[in-house]
Write an enzyme that holds these catalytic residues in place. Structure first.
Site, PDB file in Angstrom:
ATOM      1  CG  ASN A   1     -15.671   1.090   2.889  1.00 16.76           C
ATOM      2  OD1 ASN A   1     -14.728   1.363   2.157  1.00 16.76           O
ATOM      3  ND2 ASN A   1     -15.806  -0.527   3.875  1.00 16.76           N
TER       4      ASN A   1
ATOM      5  CG  ASN B   1     -20.454  -7.934  -2.769  1.00 17.22           C
ATOM      6  OD1 ASN B   1     -20.008  -7.037  -4.061  1.00 17.22           O
ATOM      7  ND2 ASN B   1     -20.654  -8.917  -2.720  1.00 17.22           N
ATOM      8  CB  SER B   2     -17.203  -3.601  -2.005  1.00  9.00           C
ATOM      9  OG  SER B   2     -17.619  -2.111  -2.616  1.00  9.00           O
TER      10      SER B   2
ATOM     11  CG  PHE C   1     -11.826   9.283  -5.364  1.00  7.15           C
ATOM     12  CD1 PHE C   1     -11.381  10.938  -4.589  1.00  7.15           C
ATOM     13  CD2 PHE C   1     -12.143   8.524  -3.989  1.00  7.15           C
ATOM     14  CE1 PHE C   1     -11.807  10.937  -3.715  1.00  7.15           C
ATOM     15  CE2 PHE C   1     -12.421   9.323  -2.451  1.00  7.15           C
ATOM     16  CZ  PHE C   1     -12.217  10.745  -3.013  1.00  7.15           C
ATOM     17  CD1 TRP C   2      -6.695   6.472  -1.285  1.00  7.60           C
ATOM     18  CD2 TRP C   2      -4.575   7.220  -1.532  1.00  7.60           C
ATOM     19  NE1 TRP C   2      -5.537   5.773  -0.269  1.00  7.60           N
ATOM     20  CE2 TRP C   2      -4.259   6.499  -0.616  1.00  7.60           C
ATOM     21  CE3 TRP C   2      -3.576   8.044  -1.859  1.00  7.60           C
ATOM     22  CZ2 TRP C   2      -3.071   6.392  -0.180  1.00  7.60           C
ATOM     23  CZ3 TRP C   2      -2.221   7.723  -1.262  1.00  7.60           C
ATOM     24  CH2 TRP C   2      -2.123   7.117  -0.772  1.00  7.60           C
TER      25      TRP C   2
ATOM     26  CE1 TYR D   1      -3.977   1.427   0.159  1.00  8.58           C
ATOM     27  CE2 TYR D   1      -2.832   3.186   1.661  1.00  8.58           C
ATOM     28  CZ  TYR D   1      -4.548   2.437   1.102  1.00  8.58           C
ATOM     29  OH  TYR D   1      -5.220   3.342   0.972  1.00  8.58           O
TER      30      TYR D   1
ATOM     31  CG  MET E   1     -11.566  -4.841  -4.276  1.00  8.55           C
ATOM     32  SD  MET E   1     -10.545  -5.303  -2.795  1.00  8.55           S
ATOM     33  CE  MET E   1     -11.168  -7.352  -2.461  1.00  8.55           C
TER      34      MET E   1
ATOM     35  N   GLY F   1     -10.484   1.110  -6.605  1.00  7.96           N
ATOM     36  CA  GLY F   1      -9.582  -0.214  -5.608  1.00  7.96           C
ATOM     37  C   GLY F   1      -9.542  -1.239  -6.663  1.00  7.96           C
TER      38      GLY F   1
HETATM   39  N1  LIG Z   1      -9.272   4.678  -3.560  1.00  6.73           N
HETATM   40  C1  LIG Z   1     -10.059   4.771  -2.460  1.00  6.73           C
HETATM   41  O1  LIG Z   1      -9.706   5.426  -1.935  1.00  6.73           O
HETATM   42  C2  LIG Z   1     -10.481   3.331  -1.232  1.00  6.73           C
HETATM   43  C3  LIG Z   1     -11.577   3.416  -0.287  1.00  6.73           C
HETATM   44  C4  LIG Z   1     -12.462   2.776   0.308  1.00  6.73           C
HETATM   45  C5  LIG Z   1     -12.249   1.743  -0.046  1.00  6.73           C
HETATM   46  N2  LIG Z   1     -11.020   1.094  -1.370  1.00  6.73           N
HETATM   47  C6  LIG Z   1     -10.801   0.584  -1.935  1.00  6.73           C
HETATM   48  O2  LIG Z   1     -12.053  -0.588  -2.291  1.00  6.73           O
HETATM   49  C7  LIG Z   1     -12.073  -2.239  -1.824  1.00  6.73           C
HETATM   50  C8  LIG Z   1     -13.104  -1.648  -1.311  1.00  6.73           C
HETATM   51  O3  LIG Z   1     -12.730  -2.174  -0.468  1.00  6.73           O
HETATM   52  P1  LIG Z   1     -14.009  -2.710   0.751  1.00  6.73           P
HETATM   53  O4  LIG Z   1     -14.070  -2.569   2.413  1.00  6.73           O
HETATM   54  O5  LIG Z   1     -15.711  -1.925   0.346  1.00  6.73           O
HETATM   55  O6  LIG Z   1     -14.310  -3.901   0.848  1.00  6.73           O
HETATM   56  P2  LIG Z   1     -14.739  -5.455   1.074  1.00  6.73           P
HETATM   57  O7  LIG Z   1     -16.553  -4.504   1.941  1.00  6.73           O
HETATM   58  O8  LIG Z   1     -14.453  -6.067   2.002  1.00  6.73           O
HETATM   59  O9  LIG Z   1     -15.683  -5.675   0.161  1.00  6.73           O
HETATM   60  C9  LIG Z   1     -14.837  -6.438  -0.938  1.00  6.73           C
HETATM   61  C10 LIG Z   1     -15.344  -7.071  -2.700  1.00  6.73           C
HETATM   62  O10 LIG Z   1     -14.298  -6.416  -3.391  1.00  6.73           O
HETATM   63  C11 LIG Z   1     -14.945  -8.110  -3.989  1.00  6.73           C
HETATM   64  N3  LIG Z   1     -13.844  -8.456  -4.766  1.00  6.73           N
HETATM   65  C12 LIG Z   1     -12.835  -9.144  -3.831  1.00  6.73           C
HETATM   66  N4  LIG Z   1     -12.227  -9.744  -4.401  1.00  6.73           N
HETATM   67  C13 LIG Z   1     -12.146  -9.835  -5.546  1.00  6.73           C
HETATM   68  C14 LIG Z   1     -11.712 -10.517  -6.365  1.00  6.73           C
HETATM   69  N5  LIG Z   1     -10.400 -11.467  -6.834  1.00  6.73           N
HETATM   70  N6  LIG Z   1     -12.336  -9.888  -7.913  1.00  6.73           N
HETATM   71  C15 LIG Z   1     -14.090  -9.338  -7.512  1.00  6.73           C
HETATM   72  N7  LIG Z   1     -13.282  -9.012  -7.583  1.00  6.73           N
HETATM   73  C16 LIG Z   1     -13.786  -9.001  -5.537  1.00  6.73           C
HETATM   74  C17 LIG Z   1     -15.737  -8.786  -3.201  1.00  6.73           C
HETATM   75  O11 LIG Z   1     -16.800  -9.317  -3.820  1.00  6.73           O
HETATM   76  P3  LIG Z   1     -16.807 -11.115  -3.547  1.00  6.73           P
HETATM   77  O12 LIG Z   1     -18.577 -10.519  -2.329  1.00  6.73           O
HETATM   78  O13 LIG Z   1     -17.759 -11.024  -4.554  1.00  6.73           O
HETATM   79  O14 LIG Z   1     -16.003 -10.876  -3.093  1.00  6.73           O
HETATM   80  C18 LIG Z   1     -16.775  -7.807  -2.129  1.00  6.73           C
HETATM   81  O15 LIG Z   1     -17.569  -6.924  -2.922  1.00  6.73           O
HETATM   82  C19 LIG Z   1     -10.515  -2.444  -1.701  1.00  6.73           C
HETATM   83  O16 LIG Z   1      -9.619  -2.550  -3.012  1.00  6.73           O
HETATM   84  C20 LIG Z   1      -9.995  -1.197  -1.083  1.00  6.73           C
HETATM   85  O17 LIG Z   1      -9.079  -0.833  -0.516  1.00  6.73           O
HETATM   86  C21 LIG Z   1     -10.163   1.907  -1.987  1.00  6.73           C
END
Ligand SMILES: NC(=O)c1ccc[n+]([C@@H]2O[C@H](COP(=O)([O-])OP(=O)(O)OC[C@H]3O[C@@H](n4cnc5c(N)ncnc54)[C@H](OP(=O)(O)O)[C@@H]3O)[C@@H](O)[C@H]2O)c1
Length: 381
Positions: free
Chosen positions: A167, A193-194, A310-311, A82, A288, A286
């Site tokens: 989030n 669904n995240s 976006f971050w 990260y 993922m 993201g």
């Molecule tokens: N840029 C930013 O400012 C920012 C802010 C917040 C979060 N994020 C990023 O956003 C992402 C999600 O965060 P979150 O906290 O919302 O996560 P979360 O609630 O844990 O959800 C993870 C999501 O990723 C999907 N996923 C996991 N492995 C995958 C794969 N190999 N291929 C496709 N989909 C996959 C899951 O779907 P399934 O149910 O199908 O496994 C689920 O929808 C992370 O990468 C996080 O670092 C970025």
């Protein structure tokens, strides 16, 4: 007797009320913390460490953690992949330089040094103002600049407060800052669904937006579709259904999709670029699937698609006042019953919780189809 000693030393305010937090007669409190000294897989590098925290002085604020979520970024940070790296220090009394994992969390103010703004008082709640504080521990010392105070905690649960700044905030900004969306406009997102995805569905519904929500297929897909529709998702479809352009056109009635939110990358992101309408905006937040994506040249040339990243960490550093306002707004939605929690699973953290118990939800946090966000809830001692 203890409050008297503390008052004489002038270390804390409201000592009598909050003296229960102090484990020694000299005002020291005891913190238990996850720490790591090297980057690597969490189960290999995380250790449990106990240390004492002195009474606060000058502008120092002693805080007790109430709840700290386990986000994908926290795990990536432990793995060393990260961009934000935590500070490794000997300040915690570990043999090797160590850092405390965890970026997001809710604290209760325990006691304040003499130069702390008098509006900050024991018992108040605050969340971290930025990343890298190290939230997977029971007690810590902070400065006012590390904290966003929560002026009104009425109607907000500890978990809701602890999870608001990453989030829901990310979803809010992405829906607001990249393209002017009006009531009835469509956006599309993958990993709907995240935590971010569920927030985007709900904020979109509150603002009158329509959403196409893409999820990966699974045995209980109908249940998940129903759940996301109940949050306000206009349509919920699988990755394979999303490849059928006619199906998408039937959903939108031919209306252009103006914004796409990409959590996944790879083929899924390429498909979002195909779904976008003329001059649409694709925002990646993201990765993922851990796979790069291509944007068809035709989408760039003929449809004038615009790609962004976006971050929230970078945005928060530049927009302190706007962040506080946004969080106040999200809390109002929660109080009004307009904004529901992402499903979560609590791991209780008490004085005698063992390392294995604390590592278990961190391991789950990186597994796919986990469905529930892990969250540490610290028990008061
Ligand atoms: N840029 C930013 O400012 C920012 C802010 C917040 C979060 N994020 C990023 O956003 C992402 C999600 O965060 P979150 O906290 O919302 O996560 P979360 O609630 O844990 O959800 C993870 C999501 O990723 C999907 N996923 C996991 N492995 C995958 C794969 N190999 N291929 C496709 N989909 C996959 C899951 O779907 P399934 O149910 O199908 O496994 C689920 O929808 C992370 O990468 C996080 O670092 C970025």
């Amino acid at each position: 007797m203890q409050p008297l000693i503390l008052r004489r030393a002038g270390f804390i305010t409201q000592a009598a009320k909050y003296s229960r937090y102090y484990s020694t007669r000299f005002g020291y409190s005891h913190s238990r913390s996850l720490v790591f000294s090297n980057f690597g897989q969490p189960e290999k590098v995380l250790k449990l460490h106990s240390y004492s925290i002195a009474p606060p002085y000058d502008d120092i604020i002693n805080v007790r953690f109430i709840a700290s979520p386990i986000n994908p970024a926290d795990i990536n940070q432990i793995e060393g992949v990260y961009p934000e790296k935590p500070e490794f220090t000997l300040g915690l009394g570990t043999g090797d330089k160590s850092a405390v994992p965890g970026n997001e969390g809710l604290v209760e103010i325990v006691s304040c040094g003499s130069k702390v703004n008098p509006s900050i008082r024991p018992g108040q709640w605050a969340i971290m103002s930025g990343p890298n504080f190290g939230t997977w521990r029971t007690y810590a010392q902070a400065k006012e600049s590390n904290l966003i105070m929560i002026p009104n905690k009425e109607g907000i649960s500890p978990v809701q407060a602890a999870t608001v700044s990453v989030n829901p905030s990310t979803a809010y900004r992405m829906l607001k800052d990249f393209v002017g969306l009006g009531a009835g406009d469509y956006f599309v997102q993958n990993a709907a669904n995240s935590g971010v995805g569920r927030s985007a569905i709900q904020i979109g519904r509150i603002w009158g937006l329509k959403s196409i929500n893409i999820v990966r297929d699974r045995p209980d897909i109908d249940k998940l579709k129903e759940e996301l529709r109940a949050l306000g998702g206009t349509e919920v479809i699988t990755e394979s259904e999303a490849k059928d352009r006619r199906y998408i056109a039937r959903i939108t009635g031919g209306q252009p999709v103006k914004l796409a939110l990409n959590c996944v990358g790879g083929e899924s992101a390429t498909n979002l670029a195909r779904i976008l309408g003329q001059s649409g905006h694709l925002v990646t937040y993201g990765a993922m699937a851990k796979s790069p994506f291509s944007v068809p040249a035709s989408a760039l040339i003929f449809k004038n698609i615009c790609c962004h990243g976006f971050w929230i960490s970078a945005w928060s550093k530049e927009n302190e006042a706007a962040k506080s306002q946004m969080i106040t707004q999200i809390f109002d939605w929660i109080r009004d019953g307009e904004f529901r929690d992402t499903p979560y699973e609590v791991t209780r953290w008490s004085e005698d919780t063992e390392l294995d118990t604390l590592i278990e939800p961190v391991k789950k946090g990186i597994s796919e189809y986990s469905g529930r966000k892990g969250i540490f809830v610290m028990e008061e001692d």
